[in-house]
Design a protein around this motif. Structure first.
Motif, PDB file in Angstrom:
ATOM      1  N   LYS A  34       0.924  -1.064  -0.028  1.00  0.00           N
ATOM      2  CA  LYS A  34      -0.037  -0.076  -0.012  1.00  0.00           C
ATOM      3  C   LYS A  34       0.719   1.093  -0.005  1.00  0.00           C
ATOM      4  O   LYS A  34       2.071   1.384   0.754  1.00  0.00           O
ATOM      5  CB  LYS A  34      -0.871  -0.097   1.245  1.00  0.00           C
ATOM      6  CG  LYS A  34      -1.845  -0.987   1.263  1.00  0.00           C
ATOM      7  CD  LYS A  34      -2.781  -0.936   2.504  1.00  0.00           C
ATOM      8  CE  LYS A  34      -3.830  -1.952   2.438  1.00  0.00           C
ATOM      9  NZ  LYS A  34      -5.010  -1.736   3.149  1.00  0.00           N
ATOM     10  N   GLY A  35       0.446   2.262  -0.782  1.00  0.00           N
ATOM     11  CA  GLY A  35       1.141   3.484  -0.658  1.00  0.00           C
ATOM     12  C   GLY A  35       0.574   4.829  -1.521  1.00  0.00           C
ATOM     13  O   GLY A  35      -0.538   4.236  -1.911  1.00  0.00           O
ATOM     14  N   PHE A  36       1.249   5.772  -1.657  1.00  0.00           N
ATOM     15  CA  PHE A  36       0.546   6.761  -2.524  1.00  0.00           C
ATOM     16  C   PHE A  36       1.824   7.552  -3.028  1.00  0.00           C
ATOM     17  O   PHE A  36       2.923   7.404  -2.338  1.00  0.00           O
ATOM     18  CB  PHE A  36      -0.415   7.603  -1.528  1.00  0.00           C
ATOM     19  CG  PHE A  36       0.332   8.509  -0.683  1.00  0.00           C
ATOM     20  CD1 PHE A  36       0.685   9.835  -0.964  1.00  0.00           C
ATOM     21  CD2 PHE A  36       0.493   8.077   0.516  1.00  0.00           C
ATOM     22  CE1 PHE A  36       1.297  10.620   0.126  1.00  0.00           C
ATOM     23  CE2 PHE A  36       1.078   8.955   1.667  1.00  0.00           C
ATOM     24  CZ  PHE A  36       1.561  10.194   1.361  1.00  0.00           C
ATOM     25  N   GLU A  44     -13.876   8.059   0.158  1.00  0.00           N
ATOM     26  CA  GLU A  44     -14.985   7.081  -0.059  1.00  0.00           C
ATOM     27  C   GLU A  44     -16.256   7.161   0.772  1.00  0.00           C
ATOM     28  O   GLU A  44     -15.754   7.867   1.709  1.00  0.00           O
ATOM     29  CB  GLU A  44     -14.249   5.760   0.002  1.00  0.00           C
ATOM     30  CG  GLU A  44     -13.386   5.263  -1.069  1.00  0.00           C
ATOM     31  CD  GLU A  44     -12.825   3.701  -1.175  1.00  0.00           C
ATOM     32  OE1 GLU A  44     -13.493   3.137  -0.212  1.00  0.00           O
ATOM     33  OE2 GLU A  44     -12.078   3.308  -1.817  1.00  0.00           O
ATOM     34  N   LEU A  45     -17.288   6.740   0.266  1.00  0.00           N
ATOM     35  CA  LEU A  45     -18.298   6.864   1.092  1.00  0.00           C
ATOM     36  C   LEU A  45     -18.665   5.318   1.623  1.00  0.00           C
ATOM     37  O   LEU A  45     -18.550   4.339   1.095  1.00  0.00           O
ATOM     38  CB  LEU A  45     -19.527   7.305   0.411  1.00  0.00           C
ATOM     39  CG  LEU A  45     -19.505   8.658   0.137  1.00  0.00           C
ATOM     40  CD1 LEU A  45     -20.830   8.969  -0.794  1.00  0.00           C
ATOM     41  CD2 LEU A  45     -19.717   9.494   1.482  1.00  0.00           C
ATOM     42  N   TYR A  46     -18.924   5.312   3.229  1.00  0.00           N
ATOM     43  CA  TYR A  46     -19.204   4.095   3.865  1.00  0.00           C
ATOM     44  C   TYR A  46     -20.312   4.291   4.799  1.00  0.00           C
ATOM     45  O   TYR A  46     -20.129   5.123   5.736  1.00  0.00           O
ATOM     46  CB  TYR A  46     -17.938   3.299   4.354  1.00  0.00           C
ATOM     47  CG  TYR A  46     -18.154   2.260   4.995  1.00  0.00           C
ATOM     48  CD1 TYR A  46     -18.598   0.931   4.474  1.00  0.00           C
ATOM     49  CD2 TYR A  46     -18.304   2.224   6.631  1.00  0.00           C
ATOM     50  CE1 TYR A  46     -18.725  -0.315   5.137  1.00  0.00           C
ATOM     51  CE2 TYR A  46     -18.593   0.949   7.031  1.00  0.00           C
ATOM     52  CZ  TYR A  46     -18.716  -0.365   6.275  1.00  0.00           C
ATOM     53  OH  TYR A  46     -18.970  -1.348   7.157  1.00  0.00           O
ATOM     54  N   VAL A  53      -9.140   7.544   2.196  1.00  0.00           N
ATOM     55  CA  VAL A  53      -8.293   6.663   1.845  1.00  0.00           C
ATOM     56  C   VAL A  53      -6.888   6.932   1.683  1.00  0.00           C
ATOM     57  O   VAL A  53      -6.674   7.380   0.324  1.00  0.00           O
ATOM     58  CB  VAL A  53      -8.637   5.658   0.962  1.00  0.00           C
ATOM     59  CG1 VAL A  53      -7.682   4.365   0.725  1.00  0.00           C
ATOM     60  CG2 VAL A  53     -10.186   4.881   1.156  1.00  0.00           C
ATOM     61  N   ASP A  54      -5.747   7.151   2.364  1.00  0.00           N
ATOM     62  CA  ASP A  54      -4.626   7.594   2.371  1.00  0.00           C
ATOM     63  C   ASP A  54      -3.672   6.644   1.381  1.00  0.00           C
ATOM     64  O   ASP A  54      -2.779   7.163   0.756  1.00  0.00           O
ATOM     65  CB  ASP A  54      -3.804   7.770   3.862  1.00  0.00           C
ATOM     66  CG  ASP A  54      -4.647   9.057   4.353  1.00  0.00           C
ATOM     67  OD1 ASP A  54      -4.959   9.972   3.714  1.00  0.00           O
ATOM     68  OD2 ASP A  54      -4.438   9.146   5.426  1.00  0.00           O
ATOM     69  N   PHE A  55      -3.804   5.439   1.908  1.00  0.00           N
ATOM     70  CA  PHE A  55      -2.796   4.559   1.159  1.00  0.00           C
ATOM     71  C   PHE A  55      -3.643   3.624   0.150  1.00  0.00           C
ATOM     72  O   PHE A  55      -4.635   3.209   0.520  1.00  0.00           O
ATOM     73  CB  PHE A  55      -1.930   3.719   2.066  1.00  0.00           C
ATOM     74  CG  PHE A  55      -1.019   4.511   3.167  1.00  0.00           C
ATOM     75  CD1 PHE A  55       0.193   5.070   2.705  1.00  0.00           C
ATOM     76  CD2 PHE A  55      -1.495   4.766   4.562  1.00  0.00           C
ATOM     77  CE1 PHE A  55       0.950   5.543   3.433  1.00  0.00           C
ATOM     78  CE2 PHE A  55      -0.730   5.519   5.233  1.00  0.00           C
ATOM     79  CZ  PHE A  55       0.490   5.788   4.530  1.00  0.00           C
ATOM     80  N   LEU A  56      -3.148   3.713  -1.222  1.00  0.00           N
ATOM     81  CA  LEU A  56      -3.841   2.847  -1.995  1.00  0.00           C
ATOM     82  C   LEU A  56      -3.392   1.546  -2.363  1.00  0.00           C
ATOM     83  O   LEU A  56      -1.895   1.554  -2.087  1.00  0.00           O
ATOM     84  CB  LEU A  56      -3.951   3.690  -3.256  1.00  0.00           C
ATOM     85  CG  LEU A  56      -4.492   5.166  -3.235  1.00  0.00           C
ATOM     86  CD1 LEU A  56      -4.408   5.964  -4.391  1.00  0.00           C
ATOM     87  CD2 LEU A  56      -5.951   4.818  -2.997  1.00  0.00           C
TER      88      LEU A  56
END
Length: 112
Positions: A34-36, A44-46, A53-56
């Protein structure tokens, strides 16, 4: 010898693996990471709540190759992974001083 490390989008993995097989790569290592970078994550909506979401999720591929085949491997990774959109990833190339196959004791190019 070179160690090629590529950070790509996870859904591109199968295509990249097939392209690497076509240029003669016989082994590789995959890690889910994970990273960016410039993407800086996304929102995102939950259940009606918005969160960041910082890390993709990304996939890291590591391949050890001879100097002669390194350009073909890099080109294969780039051509398949490139969507033209932010977050496509990066390719890092490092020199390898020594490689040893544990089972046989073969060294360097023979160990690849």
């Amino acid at each position: 010898m070179k160690l090629i490390t590529a950070i790509i989008k996870p859904y591109k993995l199968d295509e990249v693996r097939e392209a690497l097989s076509e240029v003669g790569v016989t082994g590789l290592t995959i890690t889910d990471v994970k990273g960016f970078g410039r993407q800086k994550g996304h929102t995102e909506l939950y259940r009606g709540s918005e969160y960041v979401v910082d890390f993709l999720p990304k996939t890291k591929i590591e391949v050890a190759v001879s100097d002669e085949s390194s350009e073909a491997v890099i080109d294969a990774i780039i051509s398949i992974s490139n969507t033209g959109k932010i977050g496509d990833g990066k390719v890092f190339v490092s020199s390898l001083e020594q490689v040893v196959r544990i089972r046989t004791g073969e060294l360097n190019e023979d160990a690849l």
